[in-house]
Design a protein around this motif. Sequence first.
Motif, PDB file in Angstrom:
ATOM      1  N   CYS A 272       0.860  -1.170   0.000  1.00  0.00           N
ATOM      2  CA  CYS A 272       0.000   0.000   0.000  1.00  0.00           C
ATOM      3  C   CYS A 272       0.900   1.225   0.000  1.00  0.00           C
ATOM      4  O   CYS A 272       1.596   1.485   0.982  1.00  0.00           O
ATOM      5  CB  CYS A 272      -0.903  -0.020   1.225  1.00  0.00           C
ATOM      6  N   LEU A 273       0.920   1.937  -1.104  1.00  0.00           N
ATOM      7  CA  LEU A 273       1.755   3.116  -1.264  1.00  0.00           C
ATOM      8  C   LEU A 273       0.926   4.351  -0.912  1.00  0.00           C
ATOM      9  O   LEU A 273      -0.174   4.531  -1.432  1.00  0.00           O
ATOM     10  CB  LEU A 273       2.235   3.179  -2.718  1.00  0.00           C
ATOM     11  N   ILE A 274       1.443   5.172  -0.013  1.00  0.00           N
ATOM     12  CA  ILE A 274       0.708   6.336   0.477  1.00  0.00           C
ATOM     13  C   ILE A 274       1.510   7.598   0.200  1.00  0.00           C
ATOM     14  O   ILE A 274       2.481   7.899   0.909  1.00  0.00           O
ATOM     15  CB  ILE A 274       0.435   6.205   1.993  1.00  0.00           C
ATOM     16  N   PRO A 275       1.141   8.359  -0.862  1.00  0.00           N
ATOM     17  CA  PRO A 275       1.833   9.624  -1.131  1.00  0.00           C
ATOM     18  C   PRO A 275       1.453  10.667  -0.081  1.00  0.00           C
ATOM     19  O   PRO A 275       0.300  10.730   0.341  1.00  0.00           O
ATOM     20  CB  PRO A 275       1.316  10.043  -2.502  1.00  0.00           C
ATOM     21  N   MET A 276       2.421  11.456   0.351  1.00  0.00           N
ATOM     22  CA  MET A 276       2.159  12.497   1.343  1.00  0.00           C
ATOM     23  C   MET A 276       2.737  13.821   0.859  1.00  0.00           C
ATOM     24  O   MET A 276       3.732  13.842   0.129  1.00  0.00           O
ATOM     25  CB  MET A 276       2.786  12.116   2.680  1.00  0.00           C
ATOM     26  N   GLY A 277       2.099  14.905   1.272  1.00  0.00           N
ATOM     27  CA  GLY A 277       2.615  16.229   0.970  1.00  0.00           C
ATOM     28  C   GLY A 277       2.290  16.742  -0.418  1.00  0.00           C
ATOM     29  O   GLY A 277       2.926  17.666  -0.903  1.00  0.00           O
ATOM     30  N   THR A 278       1.277  16.150  -1.056  1.00  0.00           N
ATOM     31  CA  THR A 278       0.924  16.601  -2.402  1.00  0.00           C
ATOM     32  C   THR A 278      -0.016  17.798  -2.368  1.00  0.00           C
ATOM     33  O   THR A 278      -0.197  18.458  -3.378  1.00  0.00           O
ATOM     34  CB  THR A 278       0.243  15.474  -3.201  1.00  0.00           C
ATOM     35  N   GLY A 279      -0.630  18.066  -1.221  1.00  0.00           N
ATOM     36  CA  GLY A 279      -1.571  19.171  -1.109  1.00  0.00           C
ATOM     37  C   GLY A 279      -2.956  18.843  -1.645  1.00  0.00           C
ATOM     38  O   GLY A 279      -3.846  19.671  -1.608  1.00  0.00           O
ATOM     39  N   ALA A 280      -3.149  17.636  -2.145  1.00  0.00           N
ATOM     40  CA  ALA A 280      -4.448  17.226  -2.691  1.00  0.00           C
ATOM     41  C   ALA A 280      -5.076  16.177  -1.781  1.00  0.00           C
ATOM     42  O   ALA A 280      -4.373  15.389  -1.157  1.00  0.00           O
ATOM     43  CB  ALA A 280      -4.279  16.662  -4.092  1.00  0.00           C
ATOM     44  N   VAL A 281      -6.387  16.172  -1.721  1.00  0.00           N
ATOM     45  CA  VAL A 281      -7.092  15.162  -0.945  1.00  0.00           C
ATOM     46  C   VAL A 281      -7.042  13.819  -1.665  1.00  0.00           C
ATOM     47  O   VAL A 281      -6.840  12.777  -1.059  1.00  0.00           O
ATOM     48  CB  VAL A 281      -8.551  15.595  -0.692  1.00  0.00           C
ATOM     49  N   SER A 282      -7.204  13.827  -2.980  1.00  0.00           N
ATOM     50  CA  SER A 282      -7.194  12.606  -3.774  1.00  0.00           C
ATOM     51  C   SER A 282      -5.758  12.204  -4.117  1.00  0.00           C
ATOM     52  O   SER A 282      -4.907  13.057  -4.388  1.00  0.00           O
ATOM     53  CB  SER A 282      -7.970  12.823  -5.076  1.00  0.00           C
ATOM     54  N   VAL A 283      -5.499  10.910  -4.102  1.00  0.00           N
ATOM     55  CA  VAL A 283      -4.191  10.398  -4.525  1.00  0.00           C
ATOM     56  C   VAL A 283      -4.330   9.565  -5.799  1.00  0.00           C
ATOM     57  O   VAL A 283      -3.431   8.817  -6.157  1.00  0.00           O
ATOM     58  CB  VAL A 283      -3.513   9.571  -3.404  1.00  0.00           C
ATOM     59  N   ALA A 284      -5.457   9.724  -6.505  1.00  0.00           N
ATOM     60  CA  ALA A 284      -5.724   8.917  -7.702  1.00  0.00           C
ATOM     61  C   ALA A 284      -4.641   9.079  -8.768  1.00  0.00           C
ATOM     62  O   ALA A 284      -4.221   8.098  -9.388  1.00  0.00           O
ATOM     63  CB  ALA A 284      -7.095   9.271  -8.273  1.00  0.00           C
ATOM     64  N   ALA A 285      -4.171  10.299  -8.986  1.00  0.00           N
ATOM     65  CA  ALA A 285      -3.151  10.526 -10.022  1.00  0.00           C
ATOM     66  C   ALA A 285      -1.846   9.810  -9.670  1.00  0.00           C
ATOM     67  O   ALA A 285      -1.191   9.228 -10.545  1.00  0.00           O
ATOM     68  CB  ALA A 285      -2.907  12.019 -10.203  1.00  0.00           C
ATOM     69  N   GLU A 286      -1.472   9.832  -8.401  1.00  0.00           N
ATOM     70  CA  GLU A 286      -0.240   9.164  -7.979  1.00  0.00           C
ATOM     71  C   GLU A 286      -0.378   7.648  -8.075  1.00  0.00           C
ATOM     72  O   GLU A 286       0.536   6.950  -8.506  1.00  0.00           O
ATOM     73  CB  GLU A 286       0.128   9.574  -6.542  1.00  0.00           C
ATOM     74  N   ILE A 287      -1.535   7.141  -7.702  1.00  0.00           N
ATOM     75  CA  ILE A 287      -1.763   5.699  -7.799  1.00  0.00           C
ATOM     76  C   ILE A 287      -1.778   5.263  -9.265  1.00  0.00           C
ATOM     77  O   ILE A 287      -1.273   4.196  -9.612  1.00  0.00           O
ATOM     78  CB  ILE A 287      -3.059   5.291  -7.065  1.00  0.00           C
ATOM     79  N   ALA A 288      -2.318   6.113 -10.143  1.00  0.00           N
ATOM     80  CA  ALA A 288      -2.288   5.809 -11.583  1.00  0.00           C
ATOM     81  C   ALA A 288      -0.849   5.705 -12.073  1.00  0.00           C
ATOM     82  O   ALA A 288      -0.529   4.846 -12.904  1.00  0.00           O
ATOM     83  CB  ALA A 288      -3.052   6.873 -12.363  1.00  0.00           C
ATOM     84  N   GLU A 289       0.034   6.560 -11.557  1.00  0.00           N
ATOM     85  CA  GLU A 289       1.452   6.478 -11.929  1.00  0.00           C
ATOM     86  C   GLU A 289       2.023   5.117 -11.545  1.00  0.00           C
ATOM     87  O   GLU A 289       2.738   4.487 -12.316  1.00  0.00           O
ATOM     88  CB  GLU A 289       2.260   7.587 -11.241  1.00  0.00           C
ATOM     89  N   CYS A 290       1.691   4.669 -10.363  1.00  0.00           N
ATOM     90  CA  CYS A 290       2.173   3.374  -9.895  1.00  0.00           C
ATOM     91  C   CYS A 290       1.572   2.249 -10.732  1.00  0.00           C
ATOM     92  O   CYS A 290       2.259   1.299 -11.102  1.00  0.00           O
ATOM     93  CB  CYS A 290       1.819   3.203  -8.417  1.00  0.00           C
ATOM     94  N   GLN A 291       0.296   2.359 -11.056  1.00  0.00           N
ATOM     95  CA  GLN A 291      -0.366   1.322 -11.855  1.00  0.00           C
ATOM     96  C   GLN A 291       0.287   1.199 -13.229  1.00  0.00           C
ATOM     97  O   GLN A 291       0.383   0.107 -13.782  1.00  0.00           O
ATOM     98  CB  GLN A 291      -1.862   1.618 -11.975  1.00  0.00           C
ATOM     99  N   ARG A 292       0.745   2.319 -13.777  1.00  0.00           N
ATOM    100  CA  ARG A 292       1.448   2.263 -15.069  1.00  0.00           C
ATOM    101  C   ARG A 292       2.719   1.425 -14.960  1.00  0.00           C
ATOM    102  O   ARG A 292       3.099   0.747 -15.913  1.00  0.00           O
ATOM    103  CB  ARG A 292       1.779   3.672 -15.546  1.00  0.00           C
ATOM    104  N   ILE A 293       3.369   1.477 -13.824  1.00  0.00           N
ATOM    105  CA  ILE A 293       4.573   0.678 -13.596  1.00  0.00           C
ATOM    106  C   ILE A 293       4.212  -0.802 -13.518  1.00  0.00           C
ATOM    107  O   ILE A 293       4.863  -1.651 -14.115  1.00  0.00           O
ATOM    108  CB  ILE A 293       5.282   1.101 -12.286  1.00  0.00           C
TER     109      ILE A 293
END
Length: 109
Positions: free
Chosen positions: A16-37
């Motif tokens: 479970c990857l948890i991005p922090m400090g992005t300033g956004a409530v949603s982490v969908a864009a970051e999780i999409a980056e991981c899913q591409r990998i």
Amino acid sequence: MTDANSDELYAVADFCLIPMGTGAVSVAAEIAECQRILSNGYGTNIEGPWSAVSKAIHDCHAAVHAHGAPRIATDIRIGTRVDRETAPGTGNDHKVRRVQEILQQDNAA
């Protein structure tokens, strides 16, 4: 039993990857980056040689950092077994099938 051609363990990892400090409530864009990998139908449940599993998690971290996350926390659970052959791509499928077989037996009784 481990693969005769390799001393490397075959691993099944859930992370479970948890991005922090992005300033956004949603982490969908970051999780999409991981899913591409991963390009894996199981999402964050991956399997393969230990080094490949570790590299995939590393690459997810690198991609999410590159997307702008200054910090990432990741929980990782890794399982291995050497008591029988585990063909690549069958670790999770076998587990699911086995549970389904048990449940079907319950329904038949």
